[in-house]
Design a protein around this motif. Sequence first.
Motif, mmCIF file in Angstrom:
data_model
loop_
_atom_site.group_PDB
_atom_site.id
_atom_site.type_symbol
_atom_site.label_atom_id
_atom_site.label_comp_id
_atom_site.label_asym_id
_atom_site.label_seq_id
_atom_site.Cartn_x
_atom_site.Cartn_y
_atom_site.Cartn_z
ATOM 1 N N THR A 239 7.173 84.350 30.095
ATOM 2 C CA THR A 239 8.866 84.098 29.868
ATOM 3 C C THR A 239 9.707 84.420 31.130
ATOM 4 O O THR A 239 10.452 83.566 31.390
ATOM 5 C CB THR A 239 9.242 84.878 28.607
ATOM 6 N N ALA A 240 9.219 85.575 31.758
ATOM 7 C CA ALA A 240 10.076 86.019 33.007
ATOM 8 C C ALA A 240 9.702 85.236 34.022
ATOM 9 O O ALA A 240 10.740 84.980 34.818
ATOM 10 C CB ALA A 240 9.616 87.508 33.487
ATOM 11 N N MET A 241 8.772 84.619 34.439
ATOM 12 C CA MET A 241 8.184 83.763 35.499
ATOM 13 C C MET A 241 9.003 82.454 35.325
ATOM 14 O O MET A 241 9.694 81.868 36.151
ATOM 15 C CB MET A 241 6.793 83.652 35.464
ATOM 16 N N LEU A 242 9.102 81.809 34.093
ATOM 17 C CA LEU A 242 9.832 80.461 33.705
ATOM 18 C C LEU A 242 11.324 80.999 33.900
ATOM 19 O O LEU A 242 11.881 79.830 34.528
ATOM 20 C CB LEU A 242 9.364 80.159 32.284
ATOM 21 N N ILE A 244 12.426 83.080 36.048
ATOM 22 C CA ILE A 244 12.911 83.216 37.484
ATOM 23 C C ILE A 244 12.533 82.037 38.349
ATOM 24 O O ILE A 244 13.580 81.559 39.380
ATOM 25 C CB ILE A 244 11.744 84.315 38.177
ATOM 26 N N LEU A 245 11.750 81.356 38.012
ATOM 27 C CA LEU A 245 11.166 79.955 38.860
ATOM 28 C C LEU A 245 12.455 78.810 38.636
ATOM 29 O O LEU A 245 12.514 78.034 39.341
ATOM 30 C CB LEU A 245 10.132 79.321 38.159
ATOM 31 N N ALA A 246 13.256 79.074 37.687
ATOM 32 C CA ALA A 246 14.471 78.326 37.513
ATOM 33 C C ALA A 246 15.664 78.682 38.270
ATOM 34 O O ALA A 246 16.616 77.982 38.105
ATOM 35 C CB ALA A 246 14.818 77.940 35.932
ATOM 36 N N GLN A 247 15.618 79.871 39.017
ATOM 37 C CA GLN A 247 16.778 80.403 39.589
ATOM 38 C C GLN A 247 17.134 79.492 40.972
ATOM 39 O O GLN A 247 16.089 79.035 41.469
ATOM 40 C CB GLN A 247 16.505 81.879 39.988
ATOM 41 N N ASP A 248 18.348 79.578 41.340
ATOM 42 C CA ASP A 248 18.410 79.090 42.404
ATOM 43 C C ASP A 248 18.013 79.322 43.863
ATOM 44 O O ASP A 248 17.685 78.671 44.710
ATOM 45 C CB ASP A 248 20.451 79.051 42.771
ATOM 46 N N ALA A 255 13.471 74.472 49.465
ATOM 47 C CA ALA A 255 14.078 73.673 50.126
ATOM 48 C C ALA A 255 13.738 74.221 51.642
ATOM 49 O O ALA A 255 13.741 73.239 52.481
ATOM 50 C CB ALA A 255 15.607 73.546 49.944
ATOM 51 N N LYS A 256 13.813 75.270 51.816
ATOM 52 C CA LYS A 256 13.497 75.955 53.311
ATOM 53 C C LYS A 256 11.815 75.713 53.976
ATOM 54 O O LYS A 256 11.688 76.058 54.853
ATOM 55 C CB LYS A 256 13.926 77.546 53.308
ATOM 56 N N GLY A 257 10.998 75.182 52.721
ATOM 57 C CA GLY A 257 9.866 74.766 53.075
ATOM 58 C C GLY A 257 8.810 75.944 52.899
ATOM 59 O O GLY A 257 7.519 76.058 53.256
ATOM 60 N N LEU A 258 8.965 77.034 52.174
ATOM 61 C CA LEU A 258 8.104 78.255 51.866
ATOM 62 C C LEU A 258 7.026 77.655 51.184
ATOM 63 O O LEU A 258 7.231 76.677 50.375
ATOM 64 C CB LEU A 258 8.557 79.350 51.207
ATOM 65 N N GLY A 259 5.842 78.128 51.142
ATOM 66 C CA GLY A 259 4.677 77.728 50.585
ATOM 67 C C GLY A 259 4.762 78.131 48.931
ATOM 68 O O GLY A 259 5.387 79.186 48.769
ATOM 69 N N ARG A 260 3.971 77.402 48.540
ATOM 70 C CA ARG A 260 3.830 77.742 46.831
ATOM 71 C C ARG A 260 3.525 79.156 46.413
ATOM 72 O O ARG A 260 4.050 79.737 45.604
ATOM 73 C CB ARG A 260 3.063 76.732 46.083
ATOM 74 N N ARG A 261 2.541 79.476 47.031
ATOM 75 C CA ARG A 261 1.891 81.073 47.086
ATOM 76 C C ARG A 261 2.921 81.796 47.126
ATOM 77 O O ARG A 261 3.279 83.068 46.601
ATOM 78 C CB ARG A 261 0.690 81.181 47.741
ATOM 79 N N ALA A 262 3.525 81.835 48.513
ATOM 80 C CA ALA A 262 4.637 82.814 48.866
ATOM 81 C C ALA A 262 5.878 82.724 48.054
ATOM 82 O O ALA A 262 6.046 83.783 47.426
ATOM 83 C CB ALA A 262 5.275 82.349 50.199
ATOM 84 N N ILE A 263 6.113 81.570 47.427
ATOM 85 C CA ILE A 263 7.304 81.680 46.437
ATOM 86 C C ILE A 263 6.926 82.350 45.035
ATOM 87 O O ILE A 263 7.760 82.980 44.453
ATOM 88 C CB ILE A 263 7.738 80.202 46.014
ATOM 89 N N ILE A 264 5.624 82.166 44.603
ATOM 90 C CA ILE A 264 5.246 82.658 43.425
ATOM 91 C C ILE A 264 5.165 84.219 43.384
ATOM 92 O O ILE A 264 5.403 85.026 42.653
ATOM 93 C CB ILE A 264 4.045 81.962 43.054
ATOM 94 N N LYS A 266 5.617 86.501 46.454
ATOM 95 C CA LYS A 266 6.347 87.347 47.217
ATOM 96 C C LYS A 266 7.688 87.378 46.567
ATOM 97 O O LYS A 266 8.460 88.336 46.734
ATOM 98 C CB LYS A 266 6.489 86.701 48.613
ATOM 99 N N HIS A 267 8.157 86.296 45.958
ATOM 100 C CA HIS A 267 9.745 86.493 45.195
ATOM 101 C C HIS A 267 9.889 86.249 43.865
ATOM 102 O O HIS A 267 10.376 87.230 43.313
ATOM 103 C CB HIS A 267 10.333 84.707 45.938
ATOM 104 N N ALA A 268 8.897 85.524 43.113
ATOM 105 C CA ALA A 268 9.145 85.234 41.709
ATOM 106 C C ALA A 268 8.545 86.309 40.810
ATOM 107 O O ALA A 268 9.222 86.956 40.081
ATOM 108 C CB ALA A 268 8.516 83.843 41.138
ATOM 109 N N LEU A 269 7.174 86.590 41.393
ATOM 110 C CA LEU A 269 6.311 87.562 40.608
ATOM 111 C C LEU A 269 7.001 88.963 40.531
ATOM 112 O O LEU A 269 7.116 89.640 39.689
ATOM 113 C CB LEU A 269 4.951 87.641 40.861
ATOM 114 N N LYS A 270 7.527 89.340 41.675
ATOM 115 C CA LYS A 270 8.142 90.752 42.074
ATOM 116 C C LYS A 270 9.201 91.069 40.945
ATOM 117 O O LYS A 270 9.603 91.873 40.444
ATOM 118 C CB LYS A 270 8.673 90.962 43.430
#
Length: 352
Positions: A239-242, A244-248, A255-264, A266-270
Amino acid sequence: MWFYALRKFFYGLAVMVGVVVVVFVLFNILPGDPARMTLGQRADVQSLEAVRKEFGLDQSRPMQFVLFINDLSPVGFHENNKQAQEKYHYIPLISFSAKVIALKWPYLRRSYQTKREVSLILSETVPNTFVLAATAMLFATLIGVLLGVLSAVYKDSWIDHSVNAFAIMGLSAPSFFAGIIIAWFFGFVLGPYTGLNMSGSLYSYDPFQGEVMTLKNLILPVLTLGLRPLAIIVQLTRTAMLDILAQDYIRTARAKGLGRRAIIYKHALKNALNPVITAISGWFASLLAGSFFVEYIFGYNGLGRATVRALEMSDFPVVMGSILFIALVFVVINIFVDVLYALVDPRVKLDN
């Protein structure tokens, strides 16, 4: 912050006082003669009277409650002699001719059956239960977060549906029922292939090496005890990941080209772990209490098994000591979590 922590401490103290009152009233209305439980059915009258005097059972109910509180209190009023010193292990603060006000650990009295001090029984069993609960929580956290992330990332796929079905099953199955099924299937049916036992403790006796640690005996109890918190952590993480993943800022990162693993990772999971941390702090105390029947099913030598066996034999001091210890664990963890929230989250109002 200090006043906030002090206020929480007094709230917790009030809860413990309430638990002590309830425990005393509950176990003093149950049938049975503690003196006869201690000495057996063939004990003579003089011996029974001596035991009743030792436990204060020859006093009125209000005086018994006062003696019970005096035993549990860290500052007590006791006899000023060697026998009382050895019994309570106190440090004298103010001495009188026959009495002394002393500093001591809470005295939980002695077992009716084994004649041993309840504090010694707890000191032997609590570490094993702590290892079981901590391992189950670690297992539930690692696997639960991983499955929750996979379920959120692959939303509406077969992975998502499978993880959700597993979580629902984990929430629906009571620990005692899951324990019986797991013990039978992995310890009996698949026992020759898994090498796992239906019962066993953290330490087992080897005729050549003596007492040795047997970590494989942790596997099935940990799986049983960690199943329900694992299911909750899966749902919370998903629930929390869904959300976060919908945030701007996640869309900006893509859009900046960050990889999927880094987004998940380094940014979303934290940012998605906050509700998971809350669940972990609350569930750890619950696992200590919830291990009672799991330990009994698997023959695991811990606080739960000792308490259930004591209850079967009407060994009330052991049961009362276990209840008070579990209540203390709940209170301490709740105070710690409340203070920790106030430290890390400025939105928490210290005047509440």
